[in-house]
Motif scaffolding. Structure first.
Motif, PDB file in Angstrom:
ATOM      1  N   TYR A 177       6.253 -10.450  -9.931  1.00  0.00           N
ATOM      2  CA  TYR A 177       5.102  -9.343  -9.592  1.00  0.00           C
ATOM      3  C   TYR A 177       5.136  -8.248 -10.616  1.00  0.00           C
ATOM      4  O   TYR A 177       4.157  -7.665 -11.071  1.00  0.00           O
TER       5      TYR A 177
ATOM      6  N   SER B   7       1.991  -7.553 -12.597  1.00  0.00           N
ATOM      7  CA  SER B   7       1.109  -6.209 -12.337  1.00  0.00           C
ATOM      8  C   SER B   7       1.868  -5.024 -13.153  1.00  0.00           C
ATOM      9  O   SER B   7       0.755  -3.891 -13.176  1.00  0.00           O
TER      10      SER B   7
ATOM     11  N   SER C 220      -0.074   4.860   3.235  1.00  0.00           N
ATOM     12  CA  SER C 220      -0.496   3.870   4.138  1.00  0.00           C
ATOM     13  C   SER C 220      -0.958   4.534   5.443  1.00  0.00           C
ATOM     14  O   SER C 220      -1.446   3.368   6.208  1.00  0.00           O
TER      15      SER C 220
ATOM     16  N   LYS D 114      -3.939  -1.719   5.116  1.00  0.00           N
ATOM     17  CA  LYS D 114      -2.967  -2.804   4.013  1.00  0.00           C
ATOM     18  C   LYS D 114      -3.935  -3.474   3.167  1.00  0.00           C
ATOM     19  O   LYS D 114      -3.601  -3.722   1.895  1.00  0.00           O
ATOM     20  N   LYS D 115      -5.218  -3.926   3.639  1.00  0.00           N
ATOM     21  CA  LYS D 115      -5.860  -4.866   2.786  1.00  0.00           C
ATOM     22  C   LYS D 115      -6.381  -4.084   1.476  1.00  0.00           C
ATOM     23  O   LYS D 115      -6.659  -4.497   0.606  1.00  0.00           O
TER      24      LYS D 115
ATOM     25  N   SER E 290      -3.638  -3.314  -0.789  1.00  0.00           N
ATOM     26  CA  SER E 290      -3.530  -4.682  -1.648  1.00  0.00           C
ATOM     27  C   SER E 290      -4.542  -5.020  -2.628  1.00  0.00           C
ATOM     28  O   SER E 290      -4.254  -5.472  -3.766  1.00  0.00           O
ATOM     29  N   ASP E 291      -5.825  -4.864  -2.084  1.00  0.00           N
ATOM     30  CA  ASP E 291      -6.887  -4.956  -2.959  1.00  0.00           C
ATOM     31  C   ASP E 291      -6.862  -3.896  -4.249  1.00  0.00           C
ATOM     32  O   ASP E 291      -7.257  -4.536  -5.333  1.00  0.00           O
TER      33      ASP E 291
ATOM     34  N   TRP F 206      -4.081  -5.072  -6.894  1.00  0.00           N
ATOM     35  CA  TRP F 206      -4.454  -6.340  -7.625  1.00  0.00           C
ATOM     36  C   TRP F 206      -5.653  -5.996  -8.441  1.00  0.00           C
ATOM     37  O   TRP F 206      -5.864  -6.617  -9.519  1.00  0.00           O
TER      38      TRP F 206
END
Length: 197
Positions: free
Chosen positions: A143, A147, A177, A182-183, A186-187, A190
């Motif tokens: 990762y 990343s 957070s 969390k979505k 994460s988005d 990424w």
């Protein structure tokens, strides 16, 4: 006893008065025999008194022995009572010790069960870490390579911090957070990854 002695003296006096006469010889013989009987009687009385003193001494010894035996029996009774009290106390102490031992045995069994459970958990953790840590390390390294994010592991709880090393410039990351889903986090992370390979 004094009466016998007086009789003896009278008999002696009579013998001396009647000594001259022949008729008196027979009387002297009778008085001599009387004197012998009196002597025997005195001797028997002396023997009887001696025996009586001996019997009284023996009775006194027997009475003293009986008193001593009663005293020993009484003393033995007192000692027996003391021994019974000590035995009762020892029995009570034994009961307390047995109860304590039983409780300690139960606690020991519980501790052995806890120890066995901890050993099982430790083995399970060892097995999990043997499998998981290398794979987790691999995933984290992979990762990081993809990343290009350097994480700040000392940030406060609920905060996601680090530095993203982008193609041209390093960009700090600071995400809360507790405020963001969390979505979304994460988005967002990424979206920083360059997908042009």
């Amino acid at each position: 006893m004094a009466a016998f002695r007086d009789m003896e003296e009278v008999s002696q006096g009579l013998l001396s008065l009647l000594g001259a006469n022949r008729a008196e010889a027979q009387q002297r013989r009778l008085l001599g025999r009387h004197e012998q009987v009196v002597e025997r009687l005195l001797e028997t009385q002396d023997n009887a008194e001696q025996r009586l003193r001996e019997i009284l001494a023996m009775e006194e010894e027997v009475a003293q022995s009986l008193l001593d035996a009663k005293e020993r029996a009484h003393q033995g009774g007192v000692e027996l009572q003391q021994l019974q009290e000590e035995l009762q106390k020892a029995g009570e102490e034994d009961t307390r010790v047995k109860a304590s031992l039983h409780q300690l045995t139960q606690e020991l069994e519980e501790l052995k069960e806890i120890e066995a459970s901890l050993e099982r958990q430790e083995r399970e953790v060892d097995e999990d870490t043997t499998v998981t840590i290398p794979s987790a390390v691999y995933v984290a390294q992979l990762y990081h390579q993809i990343s290009k994010i350097e994480w700040d592991y000392e940030s406060e709880a609920g905060m996601v911090k680090g530095i993203h090393h982008g193609p041209s410039v390093a960009q700090p990351l600071h995400l809360d957070s507790t405020q963001l889903s969390k979505k979304f986090i994460s988005d967002y992370l990424w979206s920083l990854v360059d997908t042009d390979w």
